[in-house]
Scaffold this motif. Structure first.
Motif, short mmCIF file in Angstrom:
data_model
loop_
_atom_site.label_atom_id
_atom_site.label_comp_id
_atom_site.label_asym_id
_atom_site.label_seq_id
_atom_site.Cartn_x
_atom_site.Cartn_y
_atom_site.Cartn_z
N THR A 99 0.86 -1.18 0.00
CA THR A 99 0.00 0.00 0.00
C THR A 99 0.90 1.23 0.00
OG1 THR A 99 -1.69 -1.17 1.27
CG2 THR A 99 -1.83 1.23 1.25
N ILE A 100 0.56 2.19 -0.84
CA ILE A 100 1.31 3.44 -0.94
C ILE A 100 0.41 4.58 -0.45
CG2 ILE A 100 2.25 5.14 -2.59
CD1 ILE A 100 4.15 2.86 -2.35
N TYR A 101 0.99 5.49 0.33
CA TYR A 101 0.33 6.74 0.68
C TYR A 101 1.00 7.83 -0.15
CZ TYR A 101 -1.39 4.32 4.88
OH TYR A 101 -2.00 3.45 5.75
N LEU A 102 0.22 8.49 -0.99
CA LEU A 102 0.70 9.59 -1.81
C LEU A 102 0.01 10.85 -1.30
CD1 LEU A 102 0.92 9.59 -5.69
CD2 LEU A 102 0.09 11.56 -4.44
N ASP A 103 0.79 11.75 -0.70
CA ASP A 103 0.23 12.97 -0.12
C ASP A 103 0.47 14.16 -1.04
OD1 ASP A 103 -0.59 11.65 2.24
OD2 ASP A 103 1.41 11.88 3.11
N THR A 104 -0.60 14.94 -1.26
CA THR A 104 -0.52 16.20 -2.00
C THR A 104 -0.97 17.31 -1.06
OG1 THR A 104 -2.79 16.31 -2.84
CG2 THR A 104 -1.23 14.94 -4.11
N LYS A 105 -0.94 18.53 -1.54
CA LYS A 105 -1.40 19.65 -0.72
C LYS A 105 -2.88 19.54 -0.37
CE LYS A 105 -2.44 22.83 -4.53
NZ LYS A 105 -3.82 22.44 -4.58
N ASP A 106 -3.64 18.78 -1.17
CA ASP A 106 -5.08 18.64 -0.95
C ASP A 106 -5.47 17.40 -0.16
OD1 ASP A 106 -5.95 20.98 -2.34
OD2 ASP A 106 -5.39 19.98 -4.20
N GLY A 107 -4.51 16.53 0.19
CA GLY A 107 -4.84 15.36 0.98
C GLY A 107 -4.08 14.12 0.56
N ARG A 108 -4.56 12.99 1.05
CA ARG A 108 -3.89 11.71 0.84
C ARG A 108 -4.63 10.83 -0.16
NH1 ARG A 108 -1.46 8.49 5.76
NH2 ARG A 108 0.23 9.89 5.14
N VAL A 109 -3.83 10.18 -1.01
CA VAL A 109 -4.31 9.17 -1.94
C VAL A 109 -3.72 7.85 -1.47
CG1 VAL A 109 -4.35 8.39 -4.34
CG2 VAL A 109 -4.31 10.86 -3.83
N THR A 110 -4.57 6.84 -1.27
CA THR A 110 -4.11 5.52 -0.87
C THR A 110 -4.20 4.61 -2.08
OG1 THR A 110 -4.90 5.88 1.39
CG2 THR A 110 -4.46 3.60 0.74
N ILE A 111 -3.06 3.98 -2.39
CA ILE A 111 -2.94 3.13 -3.58
C ILE A 111 -2.63 1.70 -3.14
CG2 ILE A 111 -1.60 2.68 -5.68
CD1 ILE A 111 -1.01 5.77 -5.69
N ARG A 112 -3.46 0.78 -3.59
CA ARG A 112 -3.19 -0.63 -3.36
C ARG A 112 -2.31 -1.11 -4.51
NH1 ARG A 112 -5.98 -6.16 -4.19
NH2 ARG A 112 -7.21 -5.12 -5.77
N LEU A 113 -1.11 -1.59 -4.17
CA LEU A 113 -0.21 -2.11 -5.19
C LEU A 113 -0.65 -3.52 -5.58
CD1 LEU A 113 3.17 -0.90 -3.67
CD2 LEU A 113 1.83 0.17 -5.48
N ARG A 114 -0.33 -3.89 -6.82
CA ARG A 114 -0.77 -5.18 -7.36
C ARG A 114 0.43 -6.04 -7.80
NH1 ARG A 114 -5.99 -5.70 -9.29
NH2 ARG A 114 -5.31 -7.88 -9.30
N PRO A 115 1.17 -6.61 -6.82
CA PRO A 115 2.29 -7.48 -7.20
C PRO A 115 1.82 -8.73 -7.94
CG PRO A 115 1.90 -7.59 -4.83
CD PRO A 115 1.04 -6.48 -5.37
#
Length: 187
Positions: A34-50
Motif C-alpha cells: 500500500t502506498i500513501y501519496l500525499d498532495t497539498k489537498d490530501g492523501r491518496v491511498t494506492i493498493r499495489l498489485r504485485p
C-alpha cells in the motif's frame, strides 16, 4: 427438503457473495503493498498489485523508500484522462537511476483510479514515471503495465491542476507529491 436446500443456499450466498464482490476499498490492505501519496489537498491511498506486476511494484516501493518521489511535480495532467508524475526533472523525459523494466502487461483494465507505468515507445522502457487515470482509458489496455489502484482519495486526484507545464507552461506552480510512503513504513 426443498425448503431446507433453499434456506441453505440463501445462507451460503449471504456469506460467500460479499467476499466475492467486495470493492477494493473494503478489502483489507497489506501495508507492504500500500502506498500513501500525499498532495497539498490530501492523501491518496494506492493498493499495489504485485500479482499483476511484481517487478514494477518492487521498483516503485524501492524508489518510494528512497524518497525519490517526494517533491516531484505532476508534469502532465489531462482532463478526463490521467495525471502523470515520477519525473524528477519535471520535463516528462526524466527517470531514476534504476534499470528500466520489462513490460508486465496484463488483462487488468485501465479505468478510473487505475495506476499504470508510463513508458517511451519501447514497451520495456518503464522506469519511475507513473499515472493515475481520471476515467476509463481502455485504449491503454494491454499496452501499459497496471501496477496499482486508488482505494481512497480519488477526490484528491481530481483536484490536481490540469495542464502540461513541462511542454507549454499552461500551469504555474504545478501540483506535486508532497510525500510518498509505503504504508508499512508510515510514521
Amino acid at each position: 427438503m426443498p425448503r431446507l436446500l433453499l434456506a441453505l443456499a440463501a445462507f451460503v450466498s449471504l456469506i460467500v457473495a460479499p467476499a466475492l464482490v467486495a470493492p477494493a476499498a473494503a478489502q483489507a490492505l497489506d501495508p507492504e503493498n500500500t502506498i500513501y501519496l500525499d498532495t497539498k489537498d490530501g492523501r491518496v491511498t494506492i493498493r499495489l498489485r504485485p500479482d499483476l506486476a511484481p517487478m514494477h511494484v518492487e521498483q516503485i516501493k524501492k524508489l518510494t523508500r528512497a524518497g525519490f518521489y517526494d517533491g516531484v511535480v505532476f508534469h502532465r495532467v489531462i482532463e478526463g484522462f490521467m495525471a502523470q508524475t515520477g519525473d524528477p526533472t519535471g520535463t516528462g523525459t526524466g527517470r531514476s537511476n534504476l534499470p528500466d523494466l520489462p513490460a508486465e502487461f496484463s488483462n487488468a483494465p485501465f479505468k478510473r483510479g487505475t495506476v499504470g507505468m508510463a513508458r517511451a515507445q519501447d514497451p520495456n522502457s518503464a522506469n519511475s514515471q507513473f499515472f493515475i487515470c481520471f476515467d476509463d482509458a481502455s485504449f491503454l489496455n494491454g499496452q501499459y503495465t497496471v501496477f496499482g489502484e486508488v482505494v481512497s482519495g480519488m477526490e484528491v486526484v481530481d483536484k490536481i491542476k490540469k495542464g502540461n507545464p513541462a511542454r507549454n507552461g499552461m500551469v504555474d506552480n504545478p501540483d506535486k507529491i508532497v510525500r510518498m510512503q509505503v504504508a508499512a513504513d508510515a510514521r
